[in-house]
Design a protein around this motif. Structure first.
Motif, PDB file in Angstrom:
ATOM      1  N   GLY A 150      -9.912  18.893   9.486  1.00  0.00           N
ATOM      2  CA  GLY A 150      -8.629  18.733   8.785  1.00  0.00           C
ATOM      3  C   GLY A 150      -9.040  18.445   7.268  1.00  0.00           C
ATOM      4  O   GLY A 150      -7.886  18.679   6.569  1.00  0.00           O
ATOM      5  N   TRP A 151     -10.159  18.106   6.913  1.00  0.00           N
ATOM      6  CA  TRP A 151     -10.132  17.999   5.363  1.00  0.00           C
ATOM      7  C   TRP A 151     -10.696  19.134   4.717  1.00  0.00           C
ATOM      8  O   TRP A 151     -10.628  19.234   3.759  1.00  0.00           O
ATOM      9  CB  TRP A 151     -11.190  16.908   5.414  1.00  0.00           C
ATOM     10  CG  TRP A 151     -10.852  15.338   5.700  1.00  0.00           C
ATOM     11  CD1 TRP A 151      -9.701  14.880   5.700  1.00  0.00           C
ATOM     12  CD2 TRP A 151     -11.655  14.194   5.392  1.00  0.00           C
ATOM     13  NE1 TRP A 151      -9.611  13.734   6.084  1.00  0.00           N
ATOM     14  CE2 TRP A 151     -10.661  13.126   5.935  1.00  0.00           C
ATOM     15  CE3 TRP A 151     -13.228  14.163   5.629  1.00  0.00           C
ATOM     16  CZ2 TRP A 151     -11.494  11.896   6.127  1.00  0.00           C
ATOM     17  CZ3 TRP A 151     -13.564  12.803   5.628  1.00  0.00           C
ATOM     18  CH2 TRP A 151     -12.683  11.784   6.077  1.00  0.00           C
ATOM     19  N   VAL A 207      -4.908   6.503   9.324  1.00  0.00           N
ATOM     20  CA  VAL A 207      -5.821   7.180  10.165  1.00  0.00           C
ATOM     21  C   VAL A 207      -7.296   7.282   9.960  1.00  0.00           C
ATOM     22  O   VAL A 207      -8.252   7.018  10.885  1.00  0.00           O
ATOM     23  CB  VAL A 207      -5.434   8.628  10.093  1.00  0.00           C
ATOM     24  CG1 VAL A 207      -6.224   9.713  10.797  1.00  0.00           C
ATOM     25  CG2 VAL A 207      -3.946   8.548  10.494  1.00  0.00           C
ATOM     26  N   LEU A 208      -7.951   7.183   8.641  1.00  0.00           N
ATOM     27  CA  LEU A 208      -9.116   7.148   8.306  1.00  0.00           C
ATOM     28  C   LEU A 208     -10.043   5.676   8.753  1.00  0.00           C
ATOM     29  O   LEU A 208     -10.772   5.623   9.226  1.00  0.00           O
ATOM     30  CB  LEU A 208      -9.312   7.279   6.708  1.00  0.00           C
ATOM     31  CG  LEU A 208     -10.902   7.348   6.437  1.00  0.00           C
ATOM     32  CD1 LEU A 208     -11.634   8.449   7.025  1.00  0.00           C
ATOM     33  CD2 LEU A 208     -10.857   7.575   4.937  1.00  0.00           C
ATOM     34  N   ASP A 209      -9.005   4.586   8.819  1.00  0.00           N
ATOM     35  CA  ASP A 209      -9.212   3.138   9.018  1.00  0.00           C
ATOM     36  C   ASP A 209      -9.400   3.238  10.554  1.00  0.00           C
ATOM     37  O   ASP A 209     -10.481   2.561  10.970  1.00  0.00           O
ATOM     38  CB  ASP A 209      -8.244   2.430   8.524  1.00  0.00           C
ATOM     39  CG  ASP A 209      -8.596   0.875   9.241  1.00  0.00           C
ATOM     40  OD1 ASP A 209      -9.798   0.490   8.585  1.00  0.00           O
ATOM     41  OD2 ASP A 209      -7.961   0.319   9.819  1.00  0.00           O
ATOM     42  N   GLU A 242       3.549   7.116   0.826  1.00  0.00           N
ATOM     43  CA  GLU A 242       3.683   7.028   2.419  1.00  0.00           C
ATOM     44  C   GLU A 242       2.645   8.084   3.013  1.00  0.00           C
ATOM     45  O   GLU A 242       2.041   7.524   3.985  1.00  0.00           O
ATOM     46  CB  GLU A 242       5.011   7.560   2.904  1.00  0.00           C
ATOM     47  CG  GLU A 242       5.431   7.206   4.367  1.00  0.00           C
ATOM     48  CD  GLU A 242       6.663   7.371   4.782  1.00  0.00           C
ATOM     49  OE1 GLU A 242       6.717   7.592   5.977  1.00  0.00           O
ATOM     50  OE2 GLU A 242       7.676   7.233   3.988  1.00  0.00           O
ATOM     51  N   GLY A 243       2.390   9.119   2.401  1.00  0.00           N
ATOM     52  CA  GLY A 243       1.662  10.054   3.208  1.00  0.00           C
ATOM     53  C   GLY A 243       0.074   9.653   2.751  1.00  0.00           C
ATOM     54  O   GLY A 243      -0.792   9.649   3.946  1.00  0.00           O
ATOM     55  N   SER A 244      -0.293   8.943   1.711  1.00  0.00           N
ATOM     56  CA  SER A 244      -1.537   8.478   1.525  1.00  0.00           C
ATOM     57  C   SER A 244      -1.652   7.519   2.230  1.00  0.00           C
ATOM     58  O   SER A 244      -2.903   7.131   2.774  1.00  0.00           O
ATOM     59  CB  SER A 244      -1.574   8.270   0.036  1.00  0.00           C
ATOM     60  OG  SER A 244      -1.598   9.246  -0.859  1.00  0.00           O
ATOM     61  N   ALA A 245      -0.701   6.402   2.432  1.00  0.00           N
ATOM     62  CA  ALA A 245      -1.031   5.260   3.475  1.00  0.00           C
ATOM     63  C   ALA A 245      -1.244   5.781   4.958  1.00  0.00           C
ATOM     64  O   ALA A 245      -2.093   5.022   5.463  1.00  0.00           O
ATOM     65  CB  ALA A 245       0.109   4.434   3.298  1.00  0.00           C
ATOM     66  N   THR A 246      -0.655   6.487   5.136  1.00  0.00           N
ATOM     67  CA  THR A 246      -0.834   7.263   6.635  1.00  0.00           C
ATOM     68  C   THR A 246      -2.265   7.852   6.638  1.00  0.00           C
ATOM     69  O   THR A 246      -2.831   7.650   7.677  1.00  0.00           O
ATOM     70  CB  THR A 246       0.171   8.316   7.119  1.00  0.00           C
ATOM     71  OG1 THR A 246       1.546   7.688   6.951  1.00  0.00           O
ATOM     72  CG2 THR A 246       0.150   8.734   8.405  1.00  0.00           C
ATOM     73  N   ALA A 247      -2.527   8.441   5.775  1.00  0.00           N
ATOM     74  CA  ALA A 247      -4.171   8.894   5.877  1.00  0.00           C
ATOM     75  C   ALA A 247      -5.032   8.068   5.899  1.00  0.00           C
ATOM     76  O   ALA A 247      -5.996   8.124   6.537  1.00  0.00           O
ATOM     77  CB  ALA A 247      -4.379  10.230   4.808  1.00  0.00           C
ATOM     78  N   ALA A 296       0.913  -1.080   0.094  1.00  0.00           N
ATOM     79  CA  ALA A 296      -0.120  -0.082   0.023  1.00  0.00           C
ATOM     80  C   ALA A 296       0.959   1.188  -0.134  1.00  0.00           C
ATOM     81  O   ALA A 296       0.485   1.928  -0.474  1.00  0.00           O
ATOM     82  CB  ALA A 296      -0.740  -0.251   1.136  1.00  0.00           C
ATOM     83  N   ILE A 297       1.910   1.230   0.707  1.00  0.00           N
ATOM     84  CA  ILE A 297       2.885   2.252   0.767  1.00  0.00           C
ATOM     85  C   ILE A 297       3.700   2.657  -0.625  1.00  0.00           C
ATOM     86  O   ILE A 297       3.410   3.817  -1.155  1.00  0.00           O
ATOM     87  CB  ILE A 297       4.124   2.108   1.727  1.00  0.00           C
ATOM     88  CG1 ILE A 297       3.483   2.182   3.090  1.00  0.00           C
ATOM     89  CG2 ILE A 297       5.089   3.347   1.703  1.00  0.00           C
ATOM     90  CD1 ILE A 297       4.166   1.980   4.258  1.00  0.00           C
ATOM     91  N   VAL A 298       3.982   1.461  -1.389  1.00  0.00           N
ATOM     92  CA  VAL A 298       4.538   1.569  -2.705  1.00  0.00           C
ATOM     93  C   VAL A 298       3.216   2.153  -3.774  1.00  0.00           C
ATOM     94  O   VAL A 298       3.731   2.869  -4.591  1.00  0.00           O
ATOM     95  CB  VAL A 298       4.860   0.313  -3.115  1.00  0.00           C
ATOM     96  CG1 VAL A 298       5.232   0.228  -4.558  1.00  0.00           C
ATOM     97  CG2 VAL A 298       5.929  -0.132  -2.316  1.00  0.00           C
ATOM     98  N   ILE A 299       2.097   1.770  -3.650  1.00  0.00           N
ATOM     99  CA  ILE A 299       0.931   2.065  -4.434  1.00  0.00           C
ATOM    100  C   ILE A 299       0.791   3.500  -4.192  1.00  0.00           C
ATOM    101  O   ILE A 299       0.525   4.311  -5.013  1.00  0.00           O
ATOM    102  CB  ILE A 299      -0.188   0.970  -4.368  1.00  0.00           C
ATOM    103  CG1 ILE A 299       0.366  -0.307  -4.862  1.00  0.00           C
ATOM    104  CG2 ILE A 299      -1.241   1.502  -5.124  1.00  0.00           C
ATOM    105  CD1 ILE A 299      -0.565  -1.296  -4.759  1.00  0.00           C
TER     106      ILE A 299
END
Length: 108
Positions: A106-107, A45-47, A37-42, A31-34
């Motif tokens: 935040g959004w 957090v959403l999860d 890193e920032g999107s995977a962290t977001a 998921a981090i590769v796809i």
């Protein structure tokens, strides 16, 4: 006892649906590769926000059922435990409301 059967049915249905549609499980490194890193962290957090929102739907009925003398008979919660359990449930709901507020701000 009925909750056991409901949870078992949900688990079996989920496993059948997952197995029928998805043969591979994606790891978090993928998921981090796809997504980066920032999107995977977001996404993580959403999860966690989604999971925390589900918690009151488990805690509140649990407190209600264990506080009902008709259902629990001799095993009903004593009064001090009812007060403590409802206070904790209120804190959980309040923290979830604050978390939602902070997440949506935040959004924007």
């Amino acid at each position: 006892m009925i909750a056991l059967f409901i949870n078992a049915a949900i688990l079996i249905l989920s496993a059948v649906t997952f197995h029928a549609n998805y043969q591979d499980v994606v790891e978090s490194q993928d998921a981090i590769v796809i997504f980066g890193e920032g999107s995977a962290t977001a996404l993580l957090v959403l999860d966690q926000v989604a999971l925390s929102l589900q918690l009151p739907f488990a805690v509140i009925p649990l407190v209600m059922f264990t506080s009902d003398r008709r259902l629990m008979r001799d095993f009903v919660n004593p009064q001090w435990l009812k007060v403590l359990a409802w206070a904790i449930a209120t804190i959980i709901v309040g923290l979830n409301a604050w978390l939602l507020w902070q997440t949506f701000l935040g959004w924007l």
